[in-house]
Scaffold this motif. Structure first.
Motif, PDB file in Angstrom:
ATOM      1  N   HIS A   1       0.766  -1.155  -0.033  1.00 52.54           N
ATOM      2  CA  HIS A   1       0.065   0.147  -0.120  1.00 52.54           C
ATOM      3  C   HIS A   1       0.973   1.319  -0.015  1.00 52.54           C
ATOM      4  CE1 HIS A   1      -4.411  -1.028   0.257  1.00 52.54           C
ATOM      5  NE2 HIS A   1      -3.887  -2.042   0.960  1.00 52.54           N
ATOM      6  N   SER A   2       2.023   1.263   0.711  1.00 50.46           N
ATOM      7  CA  SER A   2       2.646   2.319   0.633  1.00 50.46           C
ATOM      8  C   SER A   2       3.514   2.895  -0.638  1.00 50.46           C
ATOM      9  CB  SER A   2       3.799   2.259   1.847  1.00 50.46           C
ATOM     10  OG  SER A   2       4.764   1.632   1.970  1.00 50.46           O
ATOM     11  N   GLN A   3       3.839   1.623  -1.076  1.00 47.44           N
ATOM     12  CA  GLN A   3       4.728   1.758  -2.664  1.00 47.44           C
ATOM     13  C   GLN A   3       3.853   2.033  -3.468  1.00 47.44           C
ATOM     14  OE1 GLN A   3       7.044  -1.908  -2.155  1.00 47.44           O
ATOM     15  NE2 GLN A   3       8.665  -0.854  -0.862  1.00 47.44           N
TER      16      GLN A   3
ATOM     17  N   ASP B   1     -16.111   9.712  -3.721  1.00 42.56           N
ATOM     18  CA  ASP B   1     -14.646   9.703  -4.295  1.00 42.56           C
ATOM     19  C   ASP B   1     -13.786  10.075  -3.136  1.00 42.56           C
ATOM     20  OD1 ASP B   1     -12.687   8.657  -5.850  1.00 42.56           O
ATOM     21  OD2 ASP B   1     -13.040  10.095  -7.385  1.00 42.56           O
ATOM     22  N   ALA B   2     -12.649   9.636  -3.285  1.00 37.38           N
ATOM     23  CA  ALA B   2     -11.540  10.372  -2.071  1.00 37.38           C
ATOM     24  C   ALA B   2     -10.265  10.099  -2.691  1.00 37.38           C
ATOM     25  CB  ALA B   2     -11.824   9.355  -0.782  1.00 37.38           C
ATOM     26  N   GLY B   3      -9.490  10.943  -2.248  1.00 35.11           N
ATOM     27  CA  GLY B   3      -8.157  11.020  -2.917  1.00 35.11           C
ATOM     28  C   GLY B   3      -7.169  11.612  -1.802  1.00 35.11           C
ATOM     29  N   PHE B   4      -6.095  11.439  -1.820  1.00 34.37           N
ATOM     30  CA  PHE B   4      -5.221  12.276  -1.022  1.00 34.37           C
ATOM     31  C   PHE B   4      -3.792  12.431  -1.479  1.00 34.37           C
ATOM     32  CE2 PHE B   4      -1.573   8.997   0.435  1.00 34.37           C
ATOM     33  CZ  PHE B   4      -2.347   7.983  -0.154  1.00 34.37           C
ATOM     34  N   SER B   5      -2.873  13.409  -0.966  1.00 32.66           N
ATOM     35  CA  SER B   5      -1.604  13.701  -1.209  1.00 32.66           C
ATOM     36  C   SER B   5      -0.919  13.794   0.171  1.00 32.66           C
ATOM     37  CB  SER B   5      -1.742  14.800  -2.105  1.00 32.66           C
ATOM     38  OG  SER B   5      -2.140  16.038  -1.465  1.00 32.66           O
ATOM     39  N   GLY B   6       0.404  13.880  -0.045  1.00 34.87           N
ATOM     40  CA  GLY B   6       1.026  13.982   1.208  1.00 34.87           C
ATOM     41  C   GLY B   6       2.391  13.063   1.213  1.00 34.87           C
ATOM     42  N   GLU B   7       2.871  13.121   2.394  1.00 32.81           N
ATOM     43  CA  GLU B   7       4.294  12.429   2.086  1.00 32.81           C
ATOM     44  C   GLU B   7       4.428  12.173   3.688  1.00 32.81           C
ATOM     45  OE1 GLU B   7       7.193  16.266   2.574  1.00 32.81           O
ATOM     46  OE2 GLU B   7       6.603  15.467   0.786  1.00 32.81           O
ATOM     47  N   GLY B   8       5.134  11.234   3.996  1.00 30.29           N
ATOM     48  CA  GLY B   8       5.552  10.720   5.348  1.00 30.29           C
ATOM     49  C   GLY B   8       5.991   9.190   5.211  1.00 30.29           C
ATOM     50  N   CYS B   9       6.021   8.500   6.321  1.00 29.60           N
ATOM     51  CA  CYS B   9       6.406   7.399   6.590  1.00 29.60           C
ATOM     52  C   CYS B   9       5.632   6.099   6.138  1.00 29.60           C
ATOM     53  CB  CYS B   9       6.524   6.941   8.052  1.00 29.60           C
ATOM     54  SG  CYS B   9       5.043   6.983   8.788  1.00 29.60           S
ATOM     55  N   THR B  10       5.924   5.070   5.815  1.00 31.59           N
ATOM     56  CA  THR B  10       5.388   3.911   5.284  1.00 31.59           C
ATOM     57  C   THR B  10       3.894   3.690   6.170  1.00 31.59           C
ATOM     58  OG1 THR B  10       7.176   2.693   4.862  1.00 31.59           O
ATOM     59  CG2 THR B  10       5.359   1.404   5.129  1.00 31.59           C
ATOM     60  N   ILE B  11       3.940   3.727   7.320  1.00 29.69           N
ATOM     61  CA  ILE B  11       2.569   3.673   8.009  1.00 29.69           C
ATOM     62  C   ILE B  11       1.548   4.671   7.429  1.00 29.69           C
ATOM     63  CG2 ILE B  11       1.404   3.470  10.193  1.00 29.69           C
ATOM     64  CD1 ILE B  11       3.174   1.147  10.231  1.00 29.69           C
ATOM     65  N   SER B  12       2.051   5.984   7.614  1.00 29.47           N
ATOM     66  CA  SER B  12       1.282   6.880   7.258  1.00 29.47           C
ATOM     67  C   SER B  12       0.353   6.901   5.858  1.00 29.47           C
ATOM     68  CB  SER B  12       1.617   8.209   7.513  1.00 29.47           C
ATOM     69  OG  SER B  12       2.644   8.640   6.580  1.00 29.47           O
ATOM     70  N   GLN B  13       1.446   6.386   4.835  1.00 29.59           N
ATOM     71  CA  GLN B  13       0.948   6.355   3.475  1.00 29.59           C
ATOM     72  C   GLN B  13       0.214   5.209   3.410  1.00 29.59           C
ATOM     73  OE1 GLN B  13       1.808   8.932   1.303  1.00 29.59           O
ATOM     74  NE2 GLN B  13       2.099   9.986   3.485  1.00 29.59           N
ATOM     75  N   ALA B  14       0.585   4.113   3.895  1.00 28.49           N
ATOM     76  CA  ALA B  14      -0.239   2.867   3.806  1.00 28.49           C
ATOM     77  C   ALA B  14      -1.694   3.102   4.254  1.00 28.49           C
ATOM     78  CB  ALA B  14       0.439   1.963   4.370  1.00 28.49           C
ATOM     79  N   SER B  15      -1.674   3.725   5.526  1.00 28.49           N
ATOM     80  CA  SER B  15      -3.146   3.833   6.192  1.00 28.49           C
ATOM     81  C   SER B  15      -4.116   4.757   5.224  1.00 28.49           C
ATOM     82  CB  SER B  15      -2.833   4.531   7.602  1.00 28.49           C
ATOM     83  OG  SER B  15      -3.972   4.628   8.147  1.00 28.49           O
ATOM     84  N   ALA B  16      -3.681   5.756   4.786  1.00 26.18           N
ATOM     85  CA  ALA B  16      -4.362   6.510   3.720  1.00 26.18           C
ATOM     86  C   ALA B  16      -4.697   5.865   2.760  1.00 26.18           C
ATOM     87  CB  ALA B  16      -3.554   8.101   3.483  1.00 26.18           C
ATOM     88  N   SER B  17      -3.874   4.999   2.077  1.00 27.72           N
ATOM     89  CA  SER B  17      -4.165   4.189   0.993  1.00 27.72           C
ATOM     90  C   SER B  17      -5.533   3.382   1.459  1.00 27.72           C
ATOM     91  CB  SER B  17      -3.087   3.315   0.376  1.00 27.72           C
ATOM     92  OG  SER B  17      -3.483   2.479  -0.379  1.00 27.72           O
ATOM     93  N   MET B  18      -5.255   2.788   2.505  1.00 22.18           N
ATOM     94  CA  MET B  18      -6.194   1.640   2.774  1.00 22.18           C
ATOM     95  C   MET B  18      -7.521   2.203   3.449  1.00 22.18           C
ATOM     96  SD  MET B  18      -3.755  -0.425   5.594  1.00 22.18           S
ATOM     97  CE  MET B  18      -2.643  -1.502   4.962  1.00 22.18           C
ATOM     98  N   MET B  19      -7.417   3.454   3.951  1.00 20.68           N
ATOM     99  CA  MET B  19      -8.575   4.208   4.424  1.00 20.68           C
ATOM    100  C   MET B  19      -9.502   4.455   3.060  1.00 20.68           C
ATOM    101  SD  MET B  19      -9.978   7.511   4.536  1.00 20.68           S
ATOM    102  CE  MET B  19      -8.438   8.580   4.571  1.00 20.68           C
ATOM    103  N   THR B  20      -8.812   5.174   2.066  1.00 19.10           N
ATOM    104  CA  THR B  20      -9.742   5.713   0.956  1.00 19.10           C
ATOM    105  C   THR B  20     -10.328   4.299   0.326  1.00 19.10           C
ATOM    106  OG1 THR B  20      -7.458   5.708  -0.306  1.00 19.10           O
ATOM    107  CG2 THR B  20      -8.231   7.841   0.531  1.00 19.10           C
ATOM    108  N   ASP B  21      -9.648   3.239   0.339  1.00 20.43           N
ATOM    109  CA  ASP B  21      -9.904   2.001  -0.241  1.00 20.43           C
ATOM    110  C   ASP B  21     -11.554   1.681   0.155  1.00 20.43           C
ATOM    111  OD1 ASP B  21      -8.466   1.066  -2.309  1.00 20.43           O
ATOM    112  OD2 ASP B  21      -7.398  -0.551  -0.952  1.00 20.43           O
ATOM    113  N   VAL B  22     -11.615   1.775   1.731  1.00 22.47           N
ATOM    114  CA  VAL B  22     -12.790   1.230   2.237  1.00 22.47           C
ATOM    115  C   VAL B  22     -14.008   2.256   2.282  1.00 22.47           C
ATOM    116  CG1 VAL B  22     -11.908  -0.700   3.355  1.00 22.47           C
ATOM    117  CG2 VAL B  22     -11.791   1.589   4.426  1.00 22.47           C
ATOM    118  N   VAL B  23     -13.728   3.690   2.308  1.00 21.42           N
ATOM    119  CA  VAL B  23     -14.687   4.979   2.600  1.00 21.42           C
ATOM    120  C   VAL B  23     -15.591   5.281   1.502  1.00 21.42           C
ATOM    121  CG1 VAL B  23     -13.525   5.833   4.738  1.00 21.42           C
ATOM    122  CG2 VAL B  23     -13.159   6.631   2.356  1.00 21.42           C
ATOM    123  N   ILE B  24     -14.682   4.948   0.006  1.00 20.56           N
ATOM    124  CA  ILE B  24     -15.467   5.146  -1.051  1.00 20.56           C
ATOM    125  C   ILE B  24     -16.725   4.383  -1.367  1.00 20.56           C
ATOM    126  CG2 ILE B  24     -15.298   5.235  -3.688  1.00 20.56           C
ATOM    127  CD1 ILE B  24     -12.489   5.961  -3.161  1.00 20.56           C
TER     128      ILE B  24
END
Ligand code: ZN
Length: 148
Positions: free
Chosen positions: A17-19, A58-81
């Motif tokens: 998810h982070s990559q 729809d949901a989208g994000f931008s940003g930067e940070g560690c593996t966990i924060s980026q993976a979490s945003a990817s997972m979160m947008t997956d399930v809330v749409i």
């Protein structure tokens, strides 16, 4: 931080998810947005939502940070749409409870999809904020007060 100590399968899903983050793009028709920062780790999540008739279409994000924060945003947008705003907030609260170690029935955790895997960050208290950042951005963009 290393993800050593996490179950291998969990680590793989988080790294994937982070990559290759899902929904990491701006929305053409965003109706609400929120940016949250986690200064201790340097994570930034800027979340955009398109809400129509009380539904997160729809949901989208931008940003930067560690593996966990980026993976979490990817997972979160997956399930809330596709969910209603009420369901989105409910999921955000289940997620926060989960990473703080509060028990929820499996049926609740299933609602979180891959994000349920992040319950394993409980083992790393310093990383809890990394995992919750995108969910707090969701709450904020849906009009809830969050501390940042
Ligand atoms: Zn972080």
């Amino acid at each position: 931080m290393s993800l050593m100590g996490l179950n291998n399968l969990y680590r793989e899903v988080i790294l994937d998810h982070s990559q290759n983050p899902h929904h990491k793009h701006a929305l053409a028709q965003a109706t609400t947005a929120a940016t949250l920062k986690n200064p201790t780790c340097g994570d930034v999540i800027n979340l955009e939502l398109e809400i129509k008739d009380d539904k997160i279409v729809d949901a989208g994000f931008s940003g930067e940070g560690c593996t966990i924060s980026q993976a979490s945003a990817s997972m979160m947008t997956d399930v809330v749409i596709g969910k209603t705003t009420t369901q989105g907030l409910e999921m955000a609260h289940i997620f926060s409870d989960m990473v703080m170690g509060k028990k929820h029935p499996d049926s609740d955790l299933k609602k979180l999809g891959d994000a349920a895997i992040l319950s394993s960050v409980m083992q790393f208290p310093a990383r809890i904020k990394c995992a919750t950042l995108s969910w707090w951005a969701l709450r904020k963009s849906l009009g809830e007060e969050v501390d940042d």
